[in-house]
Every structure is written in C-alpha cells, then in structure tokens.
Design a protein around this motif. Structure first.
Motif, short mmCIF file in Angstrom:
data_model
loop_
_atom_site.label_atom_id
_atom_site.label_comp_id
_atom_site.label_asym_id
_atom_site.label_seq_id
_atom_site.Cartn_x
_atom_site.Cartn_y
_atom_site.Cartn_z
N ARG A 88 13.86 5.94 96.21
CA ARG A 88 12.75 6.58 96.74
C ARG A 88 12.85 7.66 97.69
NH1 ARG A 88 8.52 7.37 100.01
NH2 ARG A 88 6.53 7.41 99.29
N LEU A 130 14.16 10.82 96.36
CA LEU A 130 13.15 11.73 95.68
C LEU A 130 12.40 12.19 96.95
CD1 LEU A 130 11.77 9.22 92.78
CD2 LEU A 130 13.55 11.29 92.74
N GLU A 131 12.06 11.50 98.17
CA GLU A 131 11.16 12.18 99.04
C GLU A 131 12.15 13.50 99.78
OE1 GLU A 131 8.51 10.56 102.61
OE2 GLU A 131 10.39 9.41 102.09
N ARG A 132 13.19 13.15 99.90
CA ARG A 132 14.08 14.35 100.52
C ARG A 132 14.13 15.69 99.48
NH1 ARG A 132 19.16 12.73 103.87
NH2 ARG A 132 19.27 15.01 104.19
N ALA A 189 11.88 16.47 97.47
CA ALA A 189 10.61 17.17 97.40
C ALA A 189 10.34 18.00 98.74
CB ALA A 189 9.56 16.06 97.39
N GLU A 190 11.00 17.25 99.87
CA GLU A 190 10.65 18.07 101.18
C GLU A 190 11.69 19.40 101.00
OE1 GLU A 190 12.20 15.45 103.83
OE2 GLU A 190 10.46 14.03 104.19
N MET A 192 7.32 6.02 92.05
CA MET A 192 7.95 6.60 93.27
C MET A 192 7.98 8.22 92.99
SD MET A 192 11.44 4.34 93.89
CE MET A 192 11.60 3.85 92.25
N GLU A 228 4.51 9.04 94.29
CA GLU A 228 4.35 9.01 95.69
C GLU A 228 4.83 10.40 96.37
OE1 GLU A 228 4.36 4.09 95.96
OE2 GLU A 228 6.20 5.32 96.38
N THR A 229 5.83 10.77 95.82
CA THR A 229 6.64 11.80 96.42
C THR A 229 6.31 13.15 95.75
OG1 THR A 229 8.52 11.49 94.89
CG2 THR A 229 8.76 10.39 96.93
N ARG A 230 5.38 13.13 95.02
CA ARG A 230 4.69 14.51 94.19
C ARG A 230 5.86 14.96 93.47
NH1 ARG A 230 0.27 16.63 98.79
NH2 ARG A 230 -1.04 14.68 98.72
#
Length: 285
Positions: free
Chosen positions: A58, A61-63, A65-66, A88, A91-93
């Motif tokens: 997760r 994936l978040e990084r 997306a950032e 996930m 959640e991280t779009r």
C-alpha cells in the motif's frame, strides 16, 4: 543483466539506426511540438516496484500516486488477493488497467478465474507476459496464436481483451519468418491486441515501433515505456538513447491508451519512478 542478454543487446544495437534509437533527451522537449500524453495515460508497470511492494504494497502505491501516476499494470500480487489490491488502489486513487497472467493459465482451466480477478482489480486487459521457450519456433508461435484467439474470445465475452507482451526473442527471425509477425498476422484483431515493450521492440531487430503502429493500427492499446542506456542496459525513461517522440508520433494510429513505465532493475525504484514520470509528463511530441 546476464551474459546472454548482454550479447543479444550488443547485436541489437547494431541495427539501432532503423529501430527508433536516437538522442532522446536532446529532442524530447523540442519546441514546436504540442501533443502530450494525457495525465490519465501515464502509469507504472508494477514489476518495476517489486522489491518495495514485497514489504509495503500500500505504501508503494501511495508514493506512486504522490508522484503523479494515474494507473498501474499489475505484475505479481505479493501475497495479496485481487480484492486486497483493489482496496489499496481505491484508497490511493490509482487504477489498475491490466494484469499479467501466465500463458499456461490463459490457455488452461484457470482462465475464468483470471478474468474474474481482472474485473475485481478494475482492469480491462489480461496480458500474457511471455511464451514458453518450447514454443520458440514458427510452429510454436502459430500454436500460440490459435490459443490467443480462443482465450481472446473468452476475454471478449467477459468484457475484457487479451494482450501479448513482447520480449527481444519475439522479434527474432526463425526459418525466414519473424515470430512476432506471426502473432500479428494470425491473431484476430477483434480478439487479441498487444502491450508493446518499446525497449525490446526497438532493439529486437524488428521495425521501429512507430512503423508497427502504422502497419497494424489500433492493435497496441498499452505500451511498456522502457529506455536503453548507451551500453544496452536498462535506463530511466528519458535518460537513455531511445527516441520516444519519434515512437509516439504515430501512437494514436496504433490505438495507444496507456504509457506504462517499466525499468527491469532500477537501483532505486522510487527515484526511477520519479525521473520517468517527470520526463513523460513534460514530453511533447
């Protein structure tokens, strides 16, 4: 990179002049070019991030997306179910557009579950990443083309489409016949498409990717955007010698919808992801 691959690349670089190689960094941002990759079309093939995904799926994936990535291609779940990954992603779009599924699964009893999993992920393409070495002959590729047509029909009935991802050996000429051309000629365009890996297409002795887009329109909905260092190794997108503006000039005719970044062996996956995204997001062609 192993010795066999280095030897292959050394030969391939000899035909680079006809395969879309050039001084990409110098020409990539040339003034007067107005076309750009839509932000929704810039994705990451998650094989690039496999070492980070193995410890923090997760968070990885978040990084991404950032950084700005909009989509991903799934290649390895690292112990997660399709439903886990979809959660996930939501959640991280991020959006999954495809998943790589082994040839034996696609042509076997596992295909229905694989198609269901791609629906769960939210994707639209099921991608065969490679063919077994036992099929490395014209007869073997014709057999694969028949299997792709059958699996492609099942995929279409499920609302998805089957794609094939190339490697360098797919572009070899065996007994006077290009193996990749067999797949292009003997698969039904309505049922089978291609996820074109630009690195392997450019140095595999095939036509330039841009020419493939013209000769086989609308057959390449997804790309693996992978760059080549001057010595033939893999490179961050935009830092190597591949002339991506020239390749992308006819991408629309090829039906390209997704530009998925890939680097097979990045020293720092997140740094590589940032460099590659920055290049593609600023590119005009």
């Amino acid at each position: 990179m192993n010795g066999t691959r280095r030897a292959f690349l050394g030969t391939a670089l000899g035909v680079a002049a006809t395969a879309g190689l050039g001084t990409a960094p110098a020409s990539a941002m040339e003034s007067g070019r107005s076309r750009r990759i839509p932000p929704s079309g810039i994705g990451m093939h998650l094989y690039t991030m496999r070492t980070r995904l193995a410890t923090d799926f997760r968070g990885t994936l978040e990084r991404l997306a950032e950084i700005g990535y909009a989509t991903v291609g799934v290649s390895g779940r690292h112990g997660n179910s399709a439903a886990d990954i979809r959660r996930m992603l939501d959640e991280t779009r991020l959006k999954a557009v495809l998943e790589h599924v082994a040839y034996d699964i696609v042509k076997g009893a596992g295909l229905p579950q694989a198609l269901e999993d791609i629906h769960t992920l939210g994707g639209k393409w099921i991608v065969v990443p490679s063919l077994p070495g036992s099929l490395h002959s014209p007869a073997g590729y014709r057999e694969a083309a028949r299997e792709f047509n059958k699996a492609g029909l099942a995929a279409r009935e499920s609302g998805l489409k089957l794609l094939y991802h190339n490697h360098g050996t797919d572009h070899q000429v065996v007994d006077g016949v290009s193996l990749y051309d067999i797949l292009l000629a003997e698969t039904d365009p309505e049922l089978v498409g291609f996820e074109l890996d630009l690195y392997w297409a450019a140095n595999g002795g095939a036509s330039a990717p841009g020419e493939l887009f013209v000769r086989h329109p609308r057959r390449f909905p997804a790309l693996h955007v992978k760059d080549m260092a001057p010595n033939g190794d893999f490179a961050d997108v935009g830092s190597g010698v591949l002339d991506f503006p020239a390749m992308f000039d006819t991408a629309r005719r090829g039906g390209v919808k997704q530009w998925l970044v890939e680097h097979d062996s990045p020293a720092d996956p997140f740094a590589s992801a940032l460099t590659s995204y920055t290049y593609l997001s600023r590119l005009r062609y």
